[in-house]
Design an enzyme around this catalytic site. Structure first.
Site, PDB file in Angstrom:
ATOM      1  N   SER A 577       0.840  -1.191   0.000  1.00  0.00           N
ATOM      2  CA  SER A 577       0.000   0.000   0.000  1.00  0.00           C
ATOM      3  C   SER A 577       0.887   1.257   0.000  1.00  0.00           C
ATOM      4  CB  SER A 577      -0.965  -0.034   1.190  1.00  0.00           C
ATOM      5  OG  SER A 577      -1.979   0.919   1.040  1.00  0.00           O
ATOM      6  N   ASP A 655      -9.192  -4.608  -6.010  1.00  0.00           N
ATOM      7  CA  ASP A 655      -8.775  -3.707  -4.933  1.00  0.00           C
ATOM      8  C   ASP A 655      -9.612  -2.439  -5.026  1.00  0.00           C
ATOM      9  OD1 ASP A 655      -7.479  -2.035  -3.141  1.00  0.00           O
ATOM     10  OD2 ASP A 655      -5.482  -2.754  -3.670  1.00  0.00           O
ATOM     11  N   HIS A 687      -7.709  -5.354  -1.391  1.00  0.00           N
ATOM     12  CA  HIS A 687      -6.460  -4.705  -0.985  1.00  0.00           C
ATOM     13  C   HIS A 687      -5.642  -5.566  -0.035  1.00  0.00           C
ATOM     14  CE1 HIS A 687      -3.792  -1.316  -0.625  1.00  0.00           C
ATOM     15  NE2 HIS A 687      -3.955  -1.221   0.681  1.00  0.00           N
TER      16      HIS A 687
END
Length: 709
Positions: A577, A655, A687
């Protein structure tokens, strides 16, 4: 030559097999670290409930007696994921078989356990969610397909509160995507203390741009999933505040000011029944708490302003003590997150805590004292303290050197504390109000023995000074047979996002620990912009996300390369991320310093990410274009030295948070400059690489590291 190649191939295969076994062992150890699930205090402050053995069990805080089951045996056939007790504690609302929507939201089936029976309720609902008891326990309010409903338990009848809810247009009583993700809540309604009124938020999403996320799901024809997602600089939902009378159904819109491009992250009622709401401007540098008087007048009872931003509010930002006094946790006055006591009538009364450390959580108050967790002993640790509301008579109540989480009883008579540190898995205890341990609920003895027998390497903390003079906290995990006369490969693991923390004295295990078992050194640092070291340290990255953070990770890599027991030609970096954004930045700007980089679900341009998160730290792109473009890895893809640095990009196609678009545009830029890289795509995974790829992605990273570092 052929024999040599065959031998090398067998060694790689053997190491990979060992790695797979090692990760299975890591996953098993993680699963062994037990805690107490679904813990709730009961009204008398002497008992609590937990969710275990397919039932809700009642225990006494001060007694070691066996738990009493509150649900009939029939309930144990259900898959219970959450529960809530009515105010008289005679009924239990059960959520079962949850179907995830986004990170926090889900639809579910609801059952009501009462009078020795458990029965399904809300059968007419299509996709119910966010249900809760009214304060008197006579009603249940829930959301279904963007509208609010109230279910009367005695009659079994349902009344519809709102009628204009529509997918991708209007949401009543639950939050839109960006509020859920960034303000951490899905329920956007609140009962008055007497249960007669319901305040709720209405989200008008019609002007929010539409995001299409392709779903494959093994179909012959793939299908686009569409949802409203406001990217940086784009329109947000227009949010209104309404109050409904639950007896008559009459609704009233509450004035929230002339500005519609703003946030209302929390709503509620004071203990004496006055409506309040939080209001934050689009820049997120002005926070107000507005009180609505019964006769219609409004006034600001708290206001906070900051040059850069006011830290995002949550349920612990404001805590009511009684009908007049409330506690605020904020950092703008002193530069550290501390507690202040306010009066609705008289304004600020006292600074309750102070010093070069931070209050991380308000645990609770009894009207005379407040209990809180803080970093006073170290930014890496959390301990429980109590202090009088005037700031006097501060007491430390926990003595362990590590990390505590705390769940209090009603009335603050007892606490259930969960403690761990780098060498100690969870230990769960019941303590009295003075912090004295009464009994142990869970000590993970089996896990502790396993760790001791295996002699697992643990994190060691250190600090280092960058070339710019900044002292950063870090940890290192060395192989269990570490020999300073040898030279080891090093993996840097990091997240680096604003206000985050990875270097913390808490027991954790993940895929990187398998690498330590295989002869790698793992190192992590919290660079500038991370949290719990004061406002100045955290906010210096404002407006230029990725610039200073990249410098600090490069500094750590150079620091490690200078150690005599490190193979400077074998340094890698990984992140997920925000950490993936950083891994890309470091791979591209490292000029060959990193032999390998792994970026999972990376943000590649902050123009692609959501309004609330991005704009609080980077301003709007309309006013800070350079802050968005000068540190986007897309814009310097040509700097990848693919002869020296092997790059792996991993992303899930479903995601909804960091869209697959980020990886598509990154790879487009790398392709444009003829760069070679590796890629792993997980169809229909979100995600977190769920629901199917949690283990697979970690094994992939282990294998890739073994082959390329």
């Amino acid at each position: 030559m052929l024999k040599s190649l065959l031998t090398s191939a067998l060694l790689v295969l053997g190491t990979a097999a060992a790695a797979q076994n090692e990760y299975a062992a890591i996953a098993e150890l993680k699963a062994m670290n037990r805690s107490v699930q679904g813990l709730r205090s009961m009204a008398d402050g002497e008992h609590y409930t937990t969710l275990e053995q397919g039932n809700v069990l009642r225990y006494a805080y001060a007694s070691d007696e066996a738990g009493v089951k509150l649900l009939p045996a029939a309930a144990e056939q259900l898959t219970i994921t959450d529960y809530a007790l009515s105010s008289d504690e005679r009924s239990v609302l059960l959520a079962t078989e949850r179907t995830p929507i986004y990170r926090h939201s889900y639809t579910t089936r609801y059952y009501l356990a009462t009078g020795g029976r458990v029965e399904p309720i809300l059968r007419e609902a299509f996709a119910p969610r966010d249900a809760s008891f009214s304060p008197d326990g006579s009603r249940i309010v829930y959301s279904d397909r963007n509208d609010l409903y109230v279910y009367d338990i005695a009659s079994g009848k349902t009344r519809r509160i709102t009628t204009d809810g529509a997918w991708n247009e209007v949401i009543n009583g639950t939050t839109d995507w960006v509020y859920e993700e960034e303000f951490g809540s899905t329920r956007a309604y609140a009962f008055s203390p007497d249960g007669t009124r319901l305040a709720y938020l209405r989200f008008d999403e019609t002007q929010v741009p539409l995001m299409e996320m392709m779903r494959f799901d093994g179909r012959l024809y793939n299908e686009a999933y569409t949802f409203k997602y406001p990217k940086a600089g784009e329109p947000n939902s227009v949010v209104q505040l309404w109050v409904a009378d639950l007896a008559t159904g009459r609704r009233e819109r509450i004035d929230t000011g002339s500005e519609t491009d703003q946030y209302i992250p929390r709503i509620g009622f004071t203990p004496d029944g006055r409506l309040w709401f939080h209001r934050i401007n689009r820049r997120q540098n002005v926070f107000e708490m507005i009180l609505c008087e019964p006769h219609g007048a409004q006034r600001t009872i708290y206001e906070e302003r900051a040059q850069q931003y006011v830290e995002r509010v949550d349920d612990g930002t404001v805590t009511f003590v009684d009908k007049d006094r409330f506690l605020v946790r904020q950092e703008s006055y002193s530069g550290y997150m501390h507690l202040y006591l306010y009066s609705i009538r008289r304004g600020r009364l006292a600074q309750v805590t102070g010093g070069e450390w931070e209050v991380t959580q308000v645990v609770g108050t009894d009207g005379k004292r407040v209990w809180y967790l803080s970093t006073e002993t170290s930014p890496l640790r959390r301990n429980l303290y109590s202090v009088r509301l005037d700031g006097s008579d501060k007491r430390r109540l926990t003595e362990g050197e590590g990390y505590y989480t705390v769940v209090p009883s009603r009335g603050m008579k007892y606490f259930v504390t969960t403690f761990s540190n780098t060498r100690t898995p969870n230990r769960v205890e019941v303590c009295d109000a003075a912090g004295n341990a009464i009994r142990t609920l869970c000590d993970n003895r089996d896990l502790r023995i396993r760790l001791m027998v295996a002699n697992r390497p643990a994190k060691e903390f250190f600090t280092f000074r960058t070339e710019r003079g900044d002292e950063l906290n870090a940890y290192i995990v060395k192989p269990r047979d570490f020999d300073p006369a040898q030279r080891y490969p090093v993996l840097l693991t990091q997240y680096s996002g604003p206000g985050s923390q990875q270097v913390v004295d808490r027991w954790t295990l993940d895929w990187e620990d398998a690498l330590a078992d295989l002869g790698y050194i793992v190192v992590c640092t919290d660079g500038r912009g991370t949290g719990f070291r004061g406002e100045r340290f955290k906010k210096q990255t404002y407006g230029r996300l990725g610039a200073l953070e990249t410098e600090d990770q490069l500094s750590l890599a150079r620091h490690m390369a200078a150690q005599p027991w490190v193979d400077a030609s074998r340094i890698g970096i990984y992140g997920w991320s925000y950490g993936g954004f950083m891994a890309l930045n470091c791979a591209l700007k490292g000029h060959g310093l990193f032999k390998m980089a792994i970026a999972v679900a990376p943000v590649t341009s902050w123009r692609y990410y959501d309004t609330i998160y991005t704009e609080i730290y980077n301003n709007l792109p309309q006013y800070n274009a350079a802050g968005y473009d000068e540190n986007s890895p897309i814009n310097f893809a040509q700097m990848l030295d693919d002869r020296k640095t092997r790059l792996l990009i991993i992303h899930g196609t479903a995601d909804d948070n960091v869209h697959f678009q980020n990886t598509v545009e990154m790879t487009r830029a790398l392709n444009r400059f003829g760069k070679q890289y590796d890629m792993m795509v997980y169809p229909d995974q979100n995600h977190s690489m769920q629901p199917d790829a949690t283990s697979h992605v970690r094994q992939k990273m282990i294998d890739y590291t073994l082959r390329n570092l």
